[in-house]
Write a protein that holds these residues in place. Structure first.
Motif, PDB file in Angstrom:
ATOM      1  N   ASN A 117       0.848  -1.186   0.000  1.00  0.00           N
ATOM      2  CA  ASN A 117       0.000   0.000   0.000  1.00  0.00           C
ATOM      3  C   ASN A 117       0.893   1.250   0.000  1.00  0.00           C
ATOM      4  N   PRO A 118       0.939   1.997  -1.123  1.00  0.00           N
ATOM      5  CA  PRO A 118       1.823   3.169  -1.193  1.00  0.00           C
ATOM      6  C   PRO A 118       1.545   4.191  -0.092  1.00  0.00           C
ATOM      7  N   ASP A 119       0.281   4.343   0.302  1.00  0.00           N
ATOM      8  CA  ASP A 119      -0.034   5.276   1.386  1.00  0.00           C
ATOM      9  C   ASP A 119       0.630   4.829   2.689  1.00  0.00           C
ATOM     10  N   ALA A 120       0.641   3.523   2.922  1.00  0.00           N
ATOM     11  CA  ALA A 120       1.255   3.006   4.143  1.00  0.00           C
ATOM     12  C   ALA A 120       2.749   3.315   4.170  1.00  0.00           C
ATOM     13  N   VAL A 121       3.413   3.153   3.043  1.00  0.00           N
ATOM     14  CA  VAL A 121       4.851   3.403   2.998  1.00  0.00           C
ATOM     15  C   VAL A 121       5.134   4.892   3.268  1.00  0.00           C
ATOM     16  N   ARG A 122       4.285   5.749   2.706  1.00  0.00           N
ATOM     17  CA  ARG A 122       4.471   7.192   2.969  1.00  0.00           C
ATOM     18  C   ARG A 122       4.228   7.524   4.444  1.00  0.00           C
ATOM     19  N   VAL A 123       3.199   6.898   5.038  1.00  0.00           N
ATOM     20  CA  VAL A 123       2.912   7.137   6.454  1.00  0.00           C
ATOM     21  C   VAL A 123       4.067   6.618   7.316  1.00  0.00           C
ATOM     22  N   THR A 124       4.621   5.468   6.933  1.00  0.00           N
ATOM     23  CA  THR A 124       5.772   4.924   7.662  1.00  0.00           C
ATOM     24  C   THR A 124       6.941   5.908   7.627  1.00  0.00           C
ATOM     25  N   ARG A 125       7.186   6.492   6.458  1.00  0.00           N
ATOM     26  CA  ARG A 125       8.253   7.494   6.348  1.00  0.00           C
ATOM     27  C   ARG A 125       8.040   8.624   7.366  1.00  0.00           C
ATOM     28  N   GLU A 126       6.792   9.115   7.451  1.00  0.00           N
ATOM     29  CA  GLU A 126       6.500  10.221   8.374  1.00  0.00           C
ATOM     30  C   GLU A 126       6.681   9.790   9.826  1.00  0.00           C
ATOM     31  N   THR A 127       6.267   8.565  10.132  1.00  0.00           N
ATOM     32  CA  THR A 127       6.404   8.077  11.510  1.00  0.00           C
ATOM     33  C   THR A 127       7.880   7.930  11.889  1.00  0.00           C
ATOM     34  N   LEU A 128       8.674   7.388  10.980  1.00  0.00           N
ATOM     35  CA  LEU A 128      10.113   7.255  11.234  1.00  0.00           C
ATOM     36  C   LEU A 128      10.731   8.634  11.476  1.00  0.00           C
ATOM     37  N   GLU A 129      10.411   9.582  10.587  1.00  0.00           N
ATOM     38  CA  GLU A 129      11.006  10.918  10.693  1.00  0.00           C
ATOM     39  C   GLU A 129      10.612  11.605  11.997  1.00  0.00           C
ATOM     40  N   ALA A 130       9.363  11.401  12.413  1.00  0.00           N
ATOM     41  CA  ALA A 130       8.897  12.038  13.653  1.00  0.00           C
ATOM     42  C   ALA A 130       9.647  11.519  14.869  1.00  0.00           C
ATOM     43  N   HIS A 131      10.250  10.331  14.735  1.00  0.00           N
ATOM     44  CA  HIS A 131      10.998   9.749  15.848  1.00  0.00           C
ATOM     45  C   HIS A 131      12.510   9.840  15.657  1.00  0.00           C
ATOM     46  N   GLY A 132      12.930  10.457  14.581  1.00  0.00           N
ATOM     47  CA  GLY A 132      14.365  10.638  14.356  1.00  0.00           C
ATOM     48  C   GLY A 132      15.105   9.360  14.028  1.00  0.00           C
ATOM     49  N   VAL A 133      14.410   8.368  13.450  1.00  0.00           N
ATOM     50  CA  VAL A 133      15.089   7.141  13.009  1.00  0.00           C
ATOM     51  C   VAL A 133      14.857   6.955  11.512  1.00  0.00           C
ATOM     52  N   ASP A 134      15.506   5.932  10.963  1.00  0.00           N
ATOM     53  CA  ASP A 134      15.596   5.832   9.516  1.00  0.00           C
ATOM     54  C   ASP A 134      15.430   4.384   9.061  1.00  0.00           C
ATOM     55  N   ALA A 135      14.740   4.200   7.957  1.00  0.00           N
ATOM     56  CA  ALA A 135      14.663   2.880   7.333  1.00  0.00           C
ATOM     57  C   ALA A 135      14.521   3.096   5.839  1.00  0.00           C
ATOM     58  N   GLU A 136      14.959   2.134   5.064  1.00  0.00           N
ATOM     59  CA  GLU A 136      14.756   2.174   3.624  1.00  0.00           C
ATOM     60  C   GLU A 136      13.377   1.608   3.322  1.00  0.00           C
ATOM     61  N   LEU A 137      12.635   2.292   2.454  1.00  0.00           N
ATOM     62  CA  LEU A 137      11.240   1.917   2.221  1.00  0.00           C
ATOM     63  C   LEU A 137      11.037   1.502   0.780  1.00  0.00           C
ATOM     64  N   ILE A 138      10.253   0.456   0.588  1.00  0.00           N
ATOM     65  CA  ILE A 138       9.979  -0.043  -0.751  1.00  0.00           C
ATOM     66  C   ILE A 138       8.507  -0.411  -0.854  1.00  0.00           C
ATOM     67  N   ILE A 139       7.859   0.086  -1.906  1.00  0.00           N
ATOM     68  CA  ILE A 139       6.485  -0.323  -2.181  1.00  0.00           C
ATOM     69  C   ILE A 139       6.567  -1.614  -2.990  1.00  0.00           C
TER      70      ILE A 139
END
Lengths: 251, 122
Positions: free
Chosen positions: A79-101
């Motif tokens: 779900n592309p929306d989920a990946v975008r939301v995950t990006r925002e959640t990671l950024e809000a916590h100051g951590v990082d992950a590589e994301l792939i749809i």
């Protein structure tokens, strides 16, 4: 400010993305319960399949951040929306992950074979009609087909391929998914298992199961598509007279 | 998307046999500095397809990686710095990943590659 797990008020949201719920909390509690082992494990590569809101991968990254700072995190969702939301959640916590749809880990299997040290999966496990599985949008977060096993049964052999020799899989299951059968099937692939968290809510009974390769368990099956005939064959092959007395046999 | 992730991805279309490495079409590239860890780089060195990384870095405008390598180079701080920069600090923010066999383009938007297939590709 440093947190031990993701904070709900910092988790991003979208109408088409599954919000953190009892199953997400149970999975993060399982990772916390196993944290001492995870810190010793020092995973180099962690993957979450089906990252949804990003609550779980963010929590895992926060848990390991201080003591295992160089872990590489990859999170996928179809779900592309989920990946975008995950990006925002990671950024809000100051951590990082590589994301792939992508669908499960499609595109990563070839190069990541045998390299994943930790795989975390909260699959769509709710029993639904088969034709609801894999639909776009939020339904993909829960629709699991017959016995809720449609996606789980696809993930198990993929996990076996992707996990490193020391790799661990954490999987959320529902009682309706027949978790003891899942454990037996993974045992046939050479995995031991342990229930890390068991939790009953008003609606469902959840088990968070950890799988790891156990050298004491010899894999007995390569594929589980036809369990009855396969197990019969493997039983036959254990009879030494069968092997010795029939040199032309392929068993 | 970091180039370490690019190094992990192949074209997933059914029947494609030479789907790695994906060719990068870069429209926007970002640099995000992160701490260098020599142990992580030594560990990853053995997992990375070097030529794919060199070509990927070039397509993002970074040509400082040597064409050929051997593990002894991991003792050189200068080499580690370049390897680190290419592997972890360069990000493909906007663009596409192109299958070398079929030419199929997988879009990359806001740093996220979309590897979803159409029904006739599965």
């Amino acid at each position: 400010m440093s947190y031990r797990t993701a904070q709900i008020r910092l988790v991003s949201s979208h109408p088409e993305v599954y919000e953190p719920c009892d199953d997400s909390f149970a999975l993060v509690d399982a990772l916390l319960a196993d944290l001492t082992n995870l810190l010793e494990h020092k995973p180099s590569l962690c993957i979450e399949v089906g990252c949804g809101s990003g609550y779980v991968i963010t929590s895992l990254a926060l848990m390991l951040k201080e003591k295992v700072p160089d872990t590489y995190y990859v999170a996928t969702d179809m779900n592309p929306d989920a990946v975008r939301v995950t990006r925002e959640t990671l950024e809000a916590h100051g951590v990082d992950a590589e994301l792939i749809i992508t669908d499960i880990v499609s595109g990563l299997e070839k190069r990541l074979e045998g390299l994943v040290d930790v795989m975390v999966v909260n699959p769509p496990y709710v029993p639904t009609p088969e034709d609801e599985v894999g639909k776009s949008g939020i339904a993909s977060a829960w629709a699991g087909g017959e016995d809720g096993r449609a996606v789980i049964d696809r993930i198990l052999p993929i996990a076996d391929t992707m996990l490193s020799e020391r790799g661990w899989l954490y999987l959320v299951t529902l009682t309706a998914n027949n978790p003891s059968q899942i454990c037996r099937q993974m045992r046939e692939r050479g995995y031991a298992s342990r229930i890390v968290v068991q939790r009953s809510t008003d609606e469902e009974s959840l088990h968070i199961i950890k799988f790891w390769r156990d050298p004491e368990i010899r894999p007995s099956l390569k594929e589980t598509t036809a369990p009855n005939s396969e197990s019969l064959l493997s039983q036959f092959s254990r009879f030494s007279f069968w092997k010795g007395g029939n040199s032309g046999g392929s068993l | 998307m970091r180039l370490l992730t690019h190094n992990m991805l192949s074209c997933n279309i059914k029947g494609v046999t030479n789907g790695f490495p994906l060719i990068i079409e870069a429209e926007k590239v970002l640099e995000k500095p992160v701490d260098l860890n020599p142990d992580f780089l030594r560990n990853m060195f053995h997992k990375v397809e070097w030529k794919a990384l060199v070509d990927a870095a070039k397509s993002l405008g970074y040509s400082e990686l040597p064409e050929s390598v051997d593990p002894a180079m991991l003792e050189s701080p200068e080499f580690l710095h370049r390897f680190h920069h290419a592997l972890l600090e360069l990000h493909l923010e906007e663009g596409a990943l192109v299958c070398p066999e079929t030419g199929r383009k997988f879009p990359v938007n806001k740093g996220i590659p979309n590897m979803l297939l159409h029904e006739d590709e599965v």
